[in-house]
Design an enzyme around this catalytic site. Sequence first.
Site, short mmCIF file in Angstrom:
data_model
loop_
_atom_site.label_atom_id
_atom_site.label_comp_id
_atom_site.label_asym_id
_atom_site.label_seq_id
_atom_site.Cartn_x
_atom_site.Cartn_y
_atom_site.Cartn_z
N ASP A 230 0.83 -1.20 0.00
CA ASP A 230 0.00 0.00 0.00
C ASP A 230 0.87 1.25 0.00
O ASP A 230 1.51 1.57 1.00
CB ASP A 230 -0.91 -0.01 1.22
CG ASP A 230 -2.00 1.06 1.16
OD1 ASP A 230 -1.95 1.89 0.24
OD2 ASP A 230 -2.88 1.06 2.02
N ASP B 2 -1.99 5.84 -6.77
CA ASP B 2 -2.34 4.89 -5.72
C ASP B 2 -2.21 3.47 -6.23
O ASP B 2 -2.50 3.18 -7.40
CB ASP B 2 -3.76 5.15 -5.23
CG ASP B 2 -4.12 4.34 -4.00
OD1 ASP B 2 -3.22 4.08 -3.18
OD2 ASP B 2 -5.29 3.96 -3.85
#
Length: 444
Positions: free
Chosen positions: A108, A317
């Site tokens: 992440d 992202d």
Amino acid sequence: MARHLHLLRLLCLAVVVTAARAMFHFNFGNDLGHPFGGSSYTRHEIWRRAALASKARVARQTARLGKVLGKSGDISAADVTISPYADQGHWLTVGIGTPPQPSKLIIDIGSGLTWTQCKLLSPMARQLEPLYDPGKSSSFSLLPCSSKQCQEAVFTNKSCTNNKCLYENDYGSNVKASGVLASETFTFGVHRNVSLSALAFGCGKLSSGSIAGASGIMGLSPSPLSLITQLSIPRFSYCFTPFAERKTSPLMFGAKADLSKYKTAGPIQTISILRNPVEDIYYYVPLVGLSLGTKRLDVPAASLALKPDGTGGTVVDSGTTMANLVEPAFKELKKAVLETVKLPVANRTVEEYQLCFALPRGVSMDKVQTPPLRLHFDGGAEMVLPRDNFFQEPSPELMCLAVVQTPDSFAPSVIGNVQQQNMHVLYDVGNRKFSFAPTQCDQL
């Protein structure tokens, strides 16, 4: 367990270092597991679950960012269905402790703290691997409240009890993670492994929500407790294979993260990584405009800019499948798509998508031609997205735009992982540069 240990393979000489005291070259490369690898879901089901997870993730990130910026926003727990964390991102199995205990961590780049569920806290969420047990590790150590890591760490809540640095992160949508800060040895690889000692991490649990069998999160954001910052890793790269194909994707750190060493399908382009003056959660890039095919859309560059108060801007992202655009940009793109795609707008709604078209009976999206979506960046660089990077087929005979409007006015636009598929991207953290090149990722 043998399967997870196999995933730890690494072509590198063994080295053991103390992350807090030694400088070294972390040249690491491995394959990331796909969020739906090994599942029995159909391609349509994968898109629907991924879209739901994407909306939930953006809601969590926006809620977290809103707290940092001092803005409450419009997102509440009732707005978004809780989605498994593992539906949102690729994963890597690492060894934690001495001897190493395998843990499946979700990669992440929008999170800082690396954490795993820990027997110390009796986690609620189910996972595939045996629970990490610090009592079986000779290298586990709790970090005191006076430690630099505890002092610098920013969480939703932080407290000190019996000289233990306790934390809680609220990601919105009733998803909370809590734990205690500690240090531990992390091992990448098994036959030729790299062991990194004294890495700060969270020995914790997901208090609510789900991570769908994963053990925790590996944070790669610019923030102080991320793996990137703690190890002073100068750069890293990844190349996501097409999402619907469920293949593994390469991830590289250090010297291995060099786009010029790999075959690309187009030129390597480089732009700046911007610094948000208020927070360090994301990697921001200078998006200034959009085109659909050769038509430049009437989107003011100012609407895409990162504001002095830390609002707006555009981030890259790793866990969001849907692109998010601020209202002026989304409205212009939607208008252009409606003018360009010669299909009837679907008369049925599909959860999580804001624009869908009805495909002719027996015809799949593969047969539909669309012009590419072009993302224009400051300095002239241009990321060209083919149809499959901004359209999805969540149901038979239905083709949906994989771009939605941001959930709040202060939230950044988002370039998600599907927009990056078959794109080798590199984060040159040391020089604050972001590079990308179209690439056949399954051939790296």
